[in-house]
Write an enzyme that holds these catalytic residues in place. Sequence first.
Site, PDB file in Angstrom:
ATOM      1  N   GLY A  10      20.387 -36.073 -47.578  1.00 32.18           N
ATOM      2  CA  GLY A  10      20.281 -34.569 -47.416  1.00 32.18           C
ATOM      3  C   GLY A  10      21.239 -34.058 -46.303  1.00 32.18           C
ATOM      4  O   GLY A  10      21.140 -33.592 -45.356  1.00 32.18           O
ATOM      5  N   ALA A  29      23.298 -28.317 -44.454  1.00 33.43           N
ATOM      6  CA  ALA A  29      23.649 -27.561 -43.177  1.00 33.43           C
ATOM      7  C   ALA A  29      23.286 -28.184 -41.898  1.00 33.43           C
ATOM      8  O   ALA A  29      24.067 -28.224 -40.984  1.00 33.43           O
ATOM      9  CB  ALA A  29      23.113 -26.172 -43.157  1.00 33.43           C
ATOM     10  N   GLY A  47      21.805 -32.077 -42.026  1.00 28.89           N
ATOM     11  CA  GLY A  47      22.396 -33.426 -42.006  1.00 28.89           C
ATOM     12  C   GLY A  47      23.773 -33.550 -42.054  1.00 28.89           C
ATOM     13  O   GLY A  47      24.452 -34.555 -41.370  1.00 28.89           O
ATOM     14  N   LYS A  63       9.065 -25.732 -31.558  1.00 33.53           N
ATOM     15  CA  LYS A  63      10.200 -24.957 -32.362  1.00 33.53           C
ATOM     16  C   LYS A  63       9.364 -24.109 -33.195  1.00 33.53           C
ATOM     17  O   LYS A  63      10.028 -22.889 -33.644  1.00 33.53           O
ATOM     18  CB  LYS A  63      10.940 -26.073 -33.181  1.00 33.53           C
ATOM     19  CG  LYS A  63      12.174 -25.599 -33.991  1.00 33.53           C
ATOM     20  CD  LYS A  63      12.820 -26.611 -34.639  1.00 33.53           C
ATOM     21  CE  LYS A  63      13.709 -25.836 -35.651  1.00 33.53           C
ATOM     22  NZ  LYS A  63      14.392 -26.552 -36.644  1.00 33.53           N
ATOM     23  N   GLU A  72      10.361 -23.749 -47.638  1.00 36.58           N
ATOM     24  CA  GLU A  72       9.674 -24.876 -47.022  1.00 36.58           C
ATOM     25  C   GLU A  72       8.072 -24.049 -46.288  1.00 36.58           C
ATOM     26  O   GLU A  72       8.000 -24.083 -45.351  1.00 36.58           O
ATOM     27  CB  GLU A  72      10.404 -25.324 -46.134  1.00 36.58           C
ATOM     28  CG  GLU A  72      11.569 -26.243 -46.350  1.00 36.58           C
ATOM     29  CD  GLU A  72      12.453 -26.932 -45.239  1.00 36.58           C
ATOM     30  OE1 GLU A  72      12.454 -28.347 -45.296  1.00 36.58           O
ATOM     31  OE2 GLU A  72      12.680 -26.209 -44.374  1.00 36.58           O
TER      32      GLU A  72
END
Lengths: 315, 315
Positions: free
Chosen positions: B10, B13, B15, B190, B272
Site C-alpha cells: 500500500g 500517502a 506507506g 489517535k 474507512e
Amino acid sequence: MPSRTYAVIGAGAVGGFYGARLARAGFDVHFLLRGDYDHVARHGLAVESKDGDFILPRVRAYRRAADLPRCDVVLLALKATQNALLPELLPPAMRDGGVVVVMQNGLEMEDEVAAIAGPGRVAGAACYLCSTKAGPGRIRHLDYGQIVLGEHATSGPAEGDRLRRIADDFRAAGVPVEITDDLVRARWKKLAWNIPFSGLEVALGCDTEAIVNDPHGAALAESVMRDVLAAARACGKPLPDDVVPALMDLTRRMTPYRASLWVDYAAGRPMEIEPIFGNPVRAALRAGYRPILVEALYRTLRVLDRRRACGPARG
Amino acid sequence: MPSRTYAVIGAGAVGGFYGARLARAGFDVHFLLRGDYDHVARHGLAVESKDGDFILPRVRAYRRAADLPRCDVVLLALKATQNALLPELLPPAMRDGGVVVVMQNGLEMEDEVAAIAGPGRVAGAACYLCSTKAGPGRIRHLDYGQIVLGEHATSGPAEGDRLRRIADDFRAAGVPVEITDDLVRARWKKLAWNIPFSGLEVALGCDTEAIVNDPHGAALAESVMRDVLAAARACGKPLPDDVVPALMDLTRRMTPYRASLWVDYAAGRPMEIEPIFGNPVRAALRAGYRPILVEALYRTLRVLDRRRACGPARG
C-alpha cells in the site's frame, strides 16, 4: 353577526394554503404578499391539492401592511427568520379584540409575537401540512393538513372560546382542527417529527423516504427523536413513548418529502434553525437536560448554513 | 549483521512516504504497487515535503505480491477497506520471524492482521502524518510525521526488542518514533483526533481550519472528542483530559487539512468507516458505554457513503 375576517401574513406554502381554503369556503380573507403580489393580483391563487385542485381567480391581495384592513384573525405564516418585520406588519392587520394565530415552526414563537401584539392576543397553530410553493401564486399541497390550535400562556378566560369559532371556520373550509389546552406540548409534539426529519434532510442531503429506508438513517432519526422527547419531558411536556414508532411509521407511509428547512437551504435562504433547533435546545438546558443529539444537529446546521455561502447545497 | 529488509504494502500517502524515507536513508525497501506500478517503475517516487523535496529515481517496485522478496518488516499501509486482499498479499511478503507493522487507521486492525499473519508477528504504528497523494508516484507531505510503535496483544517476550531496532531504522531515516507498551491506548489517542475531525470534514463538507474557526464547528468537534475519550475510558484506556484542549490547539495551528476519509469520499472510493468509527463504537458498547455522538457520526457517514452514489460529494 358577520363572519370573522382573516388576514394572512406570509402567504407561502402554509399561509397561502390555509388562506385559500378559507377564501374558497366564502370567508373574507386578505393576503399580504411581497414577491408574488403582481402575479396574484393579476391571476389569483392556484392550489394543486391531493384533495382536488382549485383556483381563486380573484384574491384580496395587498402589497403593504398599512393597506390591509384590520381583521379579526391574523394567520401569521411568515418565515420566523423574518420576524424582525413583525412590529411593522402585525399591528396594522389586527383589529381591537383580534387575535394572531402563529402558524410558524418551532418553539416559543408565540412569546416573541405576544411581545408585539400584546398579552391575550396570541394563539398558536401546529400545522401538520406537507406543502410547497410550486411557483408564483401556486401552492402544491402534497399530504395532510390538520391543525392543532391552542391559546398562548398570556390568554385567559377573558379570551372566551374564540378558538372554537376559528376552528369551526377551518372545519367549514375542510381543514381538520383539534383544539388543545396545552399549546407548548403540541409544539413539542410537532418538533418530535420536525427536529429529526427536517434536520437530517439537510444534514444528510436526502428526503424523508431515503432517511427511513436506510437502516442507519432510520436509527439516527429515531435516536434524535428520543432526544427530543427527553427534552420535552425535562420541560414538563412528556409525550407518550409510542410517539416514536408512530412517527416513524407515519414517515414510512408519507409521500417522499422535503420539509421547508431543506427547501430554504437549497434555495440559499436563511433556515429557521433557531426556532426549530436553538430554542428547544436552550429550553431543555434551562430545564436541566442537555439534549446531546439535538444540540449536535443544531450545531451541524449552523455550520452548514454558514458554509453554504461557500459552495453548493448537498442534496 | 545485514540491515533489515522492508516491504511496503500500500505505497500511498502513508506507506509511500515512510518507505521512501527509509529507502533514501539506504535501507532495502520493496514496494508493492498497483495503479502506480508503471509510473514508479519508470520514473521512481517523488516526495514533496515540508522537510525538503526529494526523488528516488530507482525504486524496487513490484506489481504482484508473489514477486516480492520475503522481508523482515512489512509496513502495511493499504486502506483497511481492501483488507479482504490481505490473505493473498501478506504471507508472500513475510520471512520467517518477520513482523507486520500495521500502519492503518482505526481500531482493532491488528487483530484482523494477526488472524492472517499469526500470533506474535504483528505490531502497530499510529502515524501522525499529514500527507496526500499528489499524482502517480508523487506524495505530498504537508505536516508532522511522527510514529508511535507498539506490539500487538499476541506478542510476548519471545519477540524481543525488535521494535527498538525498527525504531532506530526510522530515526536514521529522519522519522521521529516513540515506542509504547500500550498500542490500543495509542490507537484511542489517535482516534481522539481522527474521529471528530475526519468525521466532521465529511459530514460538514469542510477542512479542519473551517471546523475550528466556526464556533459551532469547534464546539461540535470538542464534544465528539470528549465522547471518544469517554469511550476509551470505558474500554480501560483513559487518556488525560487535557488531550482535548491540546488537540484543539494543535488543529488550530495545523496546515488546513483534509484527512484521507474526506479524500476517499470526494473521490468516490469506499471510506474507512468501520475501522475508524464502527469498531470504536462497538468496542465501547461491549464495555458498557454508548458513545452517542460517535455513533451518530458513524451513522451519518454510513448514510452519506450510501447516498454518495446518488449525487455529488459535499465540500
